[in-house]
Design an enzyme around this catalytic site. Structure first.
Site, PDB file in Angstrom:
ATOM      1  N   ASP A   1     -36.647   9.256 -11.172  1.00 20.64           N
ATOM      2  CA  ASP A   1     -36.114  10.171 -10.145  1.00 20.64           C
ATOM      3  C   ASP A   1     -36.515  11.060 -10.354  1.00 20.64           C
ATOM      4  OD1 ASP A   1     -33.624   9.643 -11.425  1.00 20.64           O
ATOM      5  OD2 ASP A   1     -33.414  10.694 -13.342  1.00 20.64           O
ATOM      6  N   LEU A   2     -37.033  10.932  -8.670  1.00 21.69           N
ATOM      7  CA  LEU A   2     -37.525  11.836  -8.167  1.00 21.69           C
ATOM      8  C   LEU A   2     -37.882  13.255  -7.761  1.00 21.69           C
ATOM      9  CD1 LEU A   2     -40.225  12.251  -5.157  1.00 21.69           C
ATOM     10  CD2 LEU A   2     -37.948  12.829  -3.923  1.00 21.69           C
ATOM     11  N   ASP A   3     -39.286  14.022  -9.016  1.00 23.43           N
ATOM     12  CA  ASP A   3     -39.595  15.478  -9.095  1.00 23.43           C
ATOM     13  C   ASP A   3     -38.617  16.171  -9.574  1.00 23.43           C
ATOM     14  OD1 ASP A   3     -41.864  15.770  -6.769  1.00 23.43           O
ATOM     15  OD2 ASP A   3     -39.577  16.224  -5.701  1.00 23.43           O
ATOM     16  N   GLU A   4     -37.954  15.274 -11.204  1.00 26.17           N
ATOM     17  CA  GLU A   4     -37.366  15.316 -12.051  1.00 26.17           C
ATOM     18  C   GLU A   4     -37.874  14.758 -14.012  1.00 26.17           C
ATOM     19  OE1 GLU A   4     -33.508  14.097 -11.794  1.00 26.17           O
ATOM     20  OE2 GLU A   4     -33.772  15.032  -9.584  1.00 26.17           O
TER      21      GLU A   4
END
Length: 306
Positions: free
Chosen positions: A248-251
């Site tokens: 999950d991008l940047d999460e």
């Protein structure tokens, strides 16, 4: 050695780490981290197992998470026992409580691969801290999708690996990264302002072993020139977030965050400079805490023993 997560997730076997066995009879400073379902008697059992081997606990921190129902503990202990004796003693306790655990020597430098693009501030900072400020990492190489920072790696005596990335070459680039991780015996990958997105597959292969840094405007001001966008909107706080990388991008689970207050007198260039300063400090703390085994994963969150 058991590395079964009590929640049923697959956890990499990192208990047999790359460290020489200390000489018999020489006291060694160890660090033990563990997690398991919470319940009574855990601290007593761990302390007792270490005491029976003549261990002297020099630092101990623990936390029970009422949300996940998990217990987390970090212990530093001085002991003359050999590693195999300590592992056997911990394994007996781990079997009773369903623990995931890791044992290492305090201060052992973690083999680290830095990945960069064009911005130098995080790379320079980490290399300086490794050389001059006791950062417990051993940077075994620098990977760049551009050659802009090759001279900095060379200045610090680090091998530079140019791995260009395009939409068509991304699978080959990630295959090369996997080769480097294996060839260099890499334990930790740090995205030191590496401006490429890693695939879900690669993130799943290295859970809790890839650290990223980015500005904390997200999800606002996405894309190019985020500081210009922030300036246009009159933001009052400049921040940075360092986290483990997931699909999950940047999460991914957050390790550290920091902010700096600004006002209307600041130009875009000022915001960029302040942001870079916050980024390098935030990333440095996250990398240090990881290397000192102070960060434990708690689902999509972290427990950080400072």
């Amino acid at each position: 050695m058991s590395t079964t997560d009590p929640r049923g997730a697959d956890v990499p076997d990192t208990s047999a780490l790359r460290t020489a066995q200390p000489s018999t009879g020489d006291p060694t400073h160890w660090v033990l981290t563990l997690s398991c379902p919470d319940g009574p008697g855990i601290v007593h059992a761990v302390a007792g197992a270490l005491a029976r081997l003549g261990g002297n606990i020099t630092e101990s921190q623990q936390f029970g998470d009422p949300l996940s129902g998990l217990f987390f503990m970090r212990v530093q202990v001085e002991a003359a026992a050999e590693r195999t004796e300590l592992e056997r003693a911990v394994e007996e306790v781990a079997a009773r409580f369903g623990m995931t655990w890791q044992l290492d020597v305090v201060g052992r430098r973690v083999r680290t691969l830095l990945m960069v693009s064009k911005a130098p501030h995080c790379l320079v900072d980490l290399l300086y801290r490794e050389r001059s400020q006791g950062m417990p990492i051993e940077v075994v190489g620098v990977v760049g999708n551009h050659r802009d920072l090759e001279d900095i790696a060379s200045f610090y005596g680090k091998p530079f690996h140019h791995v260009p990335v395009t939409r068509d070459t991304k699978p080959a680039a990630e295959a090369r990264l996997r080769e480097l991780v294996t060839e260099l015996d890499v334990e930790l990958v740090v995205l030191a302002r590496y401006m490429q997105i890693l695939s879900d597959e690669l993130c799943r292969e290295m859970p809790g072993r890839i650290i990223n840094i980015h500005h904390s405007f997200l999800p606002s001001f996405k894309g190019a020139r985020p500081y210009a966008q922030a300036h246009d909107r009159g933001v009052k706080l400049i921040g940075a977030t360092s986290h483990y990388v997931t699909g999950d991008l940047d999460e991914g689970p957050i390790i550290e965050q920091d902010v700096e207050r600004v006002d209307h007198t600041r130009r875009v260039e000022d915001l960029v400079a302040i942001g870079e300063d916050v980024e390098r400090q935030t990333l440095a703390r996250a990398v240090r805490w990881h290397a000192e085994h102070r960060v434990l994963l708690d689902g999509h969150r972290t427990v950080v023993f400072r």
